[in-house]
Design an enzyme around this catalytic site. Structure first.
Site, PDB file in Angstrom:
ATOM      1  N   VAL A 171      -8.973  10.456  -2.019  1.00 54.26           N
ATOM      2  CA  VAL A 171      -9.183   9.164  -1.197  1.00 54.26           C
ATOM      3  C   VAL A 171     -10.327  10.312  -0.202  1.00 54.26           C
ATOM      4  CG1 VAL A 171      -8.708   8.769   1.502  1.00 54.26           C
ATOM      5  CG2 VAL A 171      -7.476   8.231  -0.583  1.00 54.26           C
ATOM      6  N   VAL A 222     -26.441   5.625  12.882  1.00 58.51           N
ATOM      7  CA  VAL A 222     -25.779   6.899  12.935  1.00 58.51           C
ATOM      8  C   VAL A 222     -26.935   7.229  14.173  1.00 58.51           C
ATOM      9  CG1 VAL A 222     -23.759   8.759  14.154  1.00 58.51           C
ATOM     10  CG2 VAL A 222     -23.290   7.333  11.859  1.00 58.51           C
ATOM     11  N   ARG A 279      -5.468  22.568  -0.715  1.00 59.15           N
ATOM     12  CA  ARG A 279      -4.207  23.481  -1.278  1.00 59.15           C
ATOM     13  C   ARG A 279      -4.910  24.455  -2.362  1.00 59.15           C
ATOM     14  NH1 ARG A 279      -1.841  18.894   0.557  1.00 59.15           N
ATOM     15  NH2 ARG A 279      -0.822  18.351   1.694  1.00 59.15           N
ATOM     16  N   LYS A 334      -0.237   7.242   7.859  1.00 59.54           N
ATOM     17  CA  LYS A 334       0.708   6.445   8.340  1.00 59.54           C
ATOM     18  C   LYS A 334       1.711   7.359   8.845  1.00 59.54           C
ATOM     19  CE  LYS A 334       1.476   5.551   3.571  1.00 59.54           C
ATOM     20  NZ  LYS A 334       0.685   4.561   2.478  1.00 59.54           N
ATOM     21  N   GLU A 374      -8.098   3.264  11.090  1.00 59.07           N
ATOM     22  CA  GLU A 374      -8.596   2.193  10.551  1.00 59.07           C
ATOM     23  C   GLU A 374      -7.095   2.165   8.974  1.00 59.07           C
ATOM     24  OE1 GLU A 374      -9.333  -1.260  11.639  1.00 59.07           O
ATOM     25  OE2 GLU A 374      -8.097  -1.121  10.071  1.00 59.07           O
ATOM     26  N   VAL A 414      -3.419   1.819   7.595  1.00 64.12           N
ATOM     27  CA  VAL A 414      -2.938   0.570   7.715  1.00 64.12           C
ATOM     28  C   VAL A 414      -3.576  -0.658   6.844  1.00 64.12           C
ATOM     29  CG1 VAL A 414      -1.201  -1.335   8.241  1.00 64.12           C
ATOM     30  CG2 VAL A 414      -1.348   0.179   9.795  1.00 64.12           C
ATOM     31  N   GLY A 436       0.041   3.015 -11.418  1.00 64.29           N
ATOM     32  CA  GLY A 436      -0.437   3.908 -10.311  1.00 64.29           C
ATOM     33  C   GLY A 436      -0.373   3.264  -9.478  1.00 64.29           C
ATOM     34  N   GLU A 451       4.072   4.818  -4.834  1.00 63.17           N
ATOM     35  CA  GLU A 451       4.289   6.308  -4.020  1.00 63.17           C
ATOM     36  C   GLU A 451       4.740   7.431  -5.037  1.00 63.17           C
ATOM     37  OE1 GLU A 451       2.639   7.355  -1.545  1.00 63.17           O
ATOM     38  OE2 GLU A 451       2.296   5.533  -0.613  1.00 63.17           O
ATOM     39  N   LYS A 501       3.869   1.981   8.693  1.00 63.59           N
ATOM     40  CA  LYS A 501       2.557   0.533   8.822  1.00 63.59           C
ATOM     41  C   LYS A 501       3.706  -0.448  10.219  1.00 63.59           C
ATOM     42  CE  LYS A 501       1.045   1.192   4.462  1.00 63.59           C
ATOM     43  NZ  LYS A 501       1.162   0.691   3.533  1.00 63.59           N
TER      44      LYS A 501
HETATM   45  N1  HSE Z   1       3.038   2.815  -1.814  1.00 63.34           N
HETATM   46  C1  HSE Z   1       1.332   1.935  -0.362  1.00 63.34           C
HETATM   47  C2  HSE Z   1       1.614   0.701  -1.769  1.00 63.34           C
HETATM   48  C3  HSE Z   1       0.505   2.183  -0.751  1.00 63.34           C
HETATM   49  O1  HSE Z   1       1.863   0.285  -2.277  1.00 63.34           O
HETATM   50  O2  HSE Z   1       0.948   0.252  -0.762  1.00 63.34           O
HETATM   51  C4  HSE Z   1      -0.285   2.510   0.609  1.00 63.34           C
HETATM   52  O3  HSE Z   1       0.361   2.413   1.319  1.00 63.34           O
END
Ligand code: HSE
Length: 435
Positions: A17, A36, A48, A106, A130, A133, A188, A191, A206
């Site tokens: 992201v 803006v 990190r 979240k 925003e 969720v 992919g 999580e 959420k």
């Molecule tokens: N693991 C989450 C999903 C990713 O499958 O929707 C988004 O929060």
């Protein structure tokens, strides 16, 4: 027209992201400045591991490990590092130094939201989320602003894409949960710790955030009833299909009506449930997300789209960034999110739902009457009973659908059925929503 000094933007995190946020901030710099009224200058990216590989075009010259200097020198801080710590500390530090903060976190909001919102309110800063969720789907702002003059009665969401993908593959091709999970892993979608998805933890976080916004009420994550999808079988999927239903993992936030419950409150719950295939949520396929909102005056609304992904999440973050930057240019304190209603969160036992129970009953005279009596003794009204052949077994395959009853009464029915000599096996117990 650009009339304001450049705004200093700090980015905390450079994962999938963060990299997209950095790319969009660079590529769309002129367009964003025009929207803006001030340039948005990305002044640093906290990482990190400075040696980690970055995508082509990533502005590596902005990388830093000096969190204090970056945060304290920024006007707006974007947190996309995830996890509780050090994200919590960094956000508090940013708010306390007067910066607005944008977060996609979240898990942090669901567990420490009150602390963060209270801090923002005290210092006159604003926390935007925003992206926390359903990524690109605008649902926070509609609940926070567009529906602020209405009374939201219920929010039902497919807010976890990976479990929706798994359930959809089981529904479409009759494959097992394990096989569908392998596919979701290869794509992919899951999580790093898949239990966060398949046991409903991600959806529960959420749900707590949506309920907080919809009902102006603090919802501690421990009060969200949570069940995952691991008990869903191809047989249950096939039975749902036969009846014109589909199984979805729903996050439900519902306003509890004093007329029906004797007191006002909210219910927040996550579980796999049958819904009619004709329900708008019934047609949400693959890894897509959707949130179905019911409000007194607005009626029914549906928000649909991609609920995850680097660019999709970055889109929501950039939207928040434009809002935060415009507020900076215009001046004035942040707008606090109020929990003025502070309704009690009712335990699942008290909630009215419908169950569909499938069982193998001993195929003997009087068995149906015995089973019907168990429902009657617990004041649960049966809506329908279907009997199907059980090839090769000396039992009858029964599917019993109930009218609405409390979870406590429905659970008592299941316990009594388990104990009854009329019943050979309870094959499945699943709720029915959306009718
Ligand atoms: N693991 C989450 C999903 C990713 O499958 O929707 C988004 O929060």
């Amino acid at each position: 027209m650009i009339e304001y000094r450049p705004l200093r933007i700090a980015l905390l995190g450079a994962g999938s992201v963060g990299a997209q946020v950095a790319r969009l901030l660079t590529e769309n710099k002129a367009e964003l400045a025009a929207r803006v009224g001030a340039e948005l200058e990305l002044v640093g990216i906290l990482v990190r591991d400075t040696a980690a590989a970055r995508p082509a075009g990533f502005p590596s010259e902005l990388i830093t490990t000096d969190a204090d200097a970056l945060i304290l020198g920024a006007d707006i801080v974007i947190e996309v590092m995830g996890g509780i710590e050090p994200a919590r500390t960094y956000i508090l530090q940013a708010l306390n130094s007067g910066s607005d903060v944008i977060t996609a976190n979240k898990a942090l909001l669901a567990t420490h939201g009150t602390e963060l919102f209270d801090t923002a309110e005290q210092v006159g800063a604003q926390l935007y989320f925003e992206a926390a969720v359903a990524a690109a789907i605008p649902i926070i702002r509609p609940l926070r602003e567009s529906l602020a003059g209405d009374k939201v009665t219920r929010v039902m969401g497919i807010v976890n894409g990976s479990t929706n993908y798994i359930l959809d593959r089981m529904d479409t091709d009759g494959i097992s949960l394990d096989a569908a999970m392998v596919e979701a892993t290869n794509l992919g979608y899951l999580e790093a710790d898949p239990t966060l998805d398949v046991e409903g933890y991600d959806a529960a976080q959420k749900a707590a955030i949506l309920a907080y916004l919809a009902f102006h009420t603090e919802v501690p994550i421990e009060k969200v009833h949570r069940e995952g999808i691991t008990q869903i079988t191809p047989e249950l999927m096939a039975a749902a299909k036969r009846d014109g239903n589909v199984i979805k993992l729903l996050a439900i936030a519902e306003r509890i009506d004093a007329d029906k419950y004797g007191e006002e409150g909210v219910s927040v719950r996550v579980y796999p449930t049958l819904i009619p295939r004709t329900h708008p949520l019934g047609s949400v396929r693959g890894a897509f997300n959707a949130v179905f909102v019911e409000a007194e005056s607005a009626g029914q609304l549906m928000f649909y789209g991609a609920g995850a992904g680097g660019t999709q999440t970055a889109s929501a973050i950039l939207g928040d960034l434009v809002s935060a930057a415009k507020r900076h240019v215009a001046g004035g304190p942040g707008l606090a999110d109020s929990v003025h209603a502070n309704l009690p969160v009712l335990p699942i036992d008290r909630i009215y739902t419908r169950y569909q129970i499938t069982l193998e009953a001993n195929d003997q005279p009087g068995v149906l009457a015995t089973i019907a009596n168990i429902f009657a003794a617990n004041e649960v009204s049966i809506e329908f009973v279907e009997q199907y052949p059980s090839p090769g077994r000396n039992t009858a395959n029964l599917e019993v659908g109930t009218h609405e009853a409390t979870e406590a009464a429905l659970s008592a029915v299941v316990r009594a059925l388990e104990a009854s000599s009329a019943v050979d096996t309870i094959t499945s117990v699943i709720r029915l929503e959306g009718i």
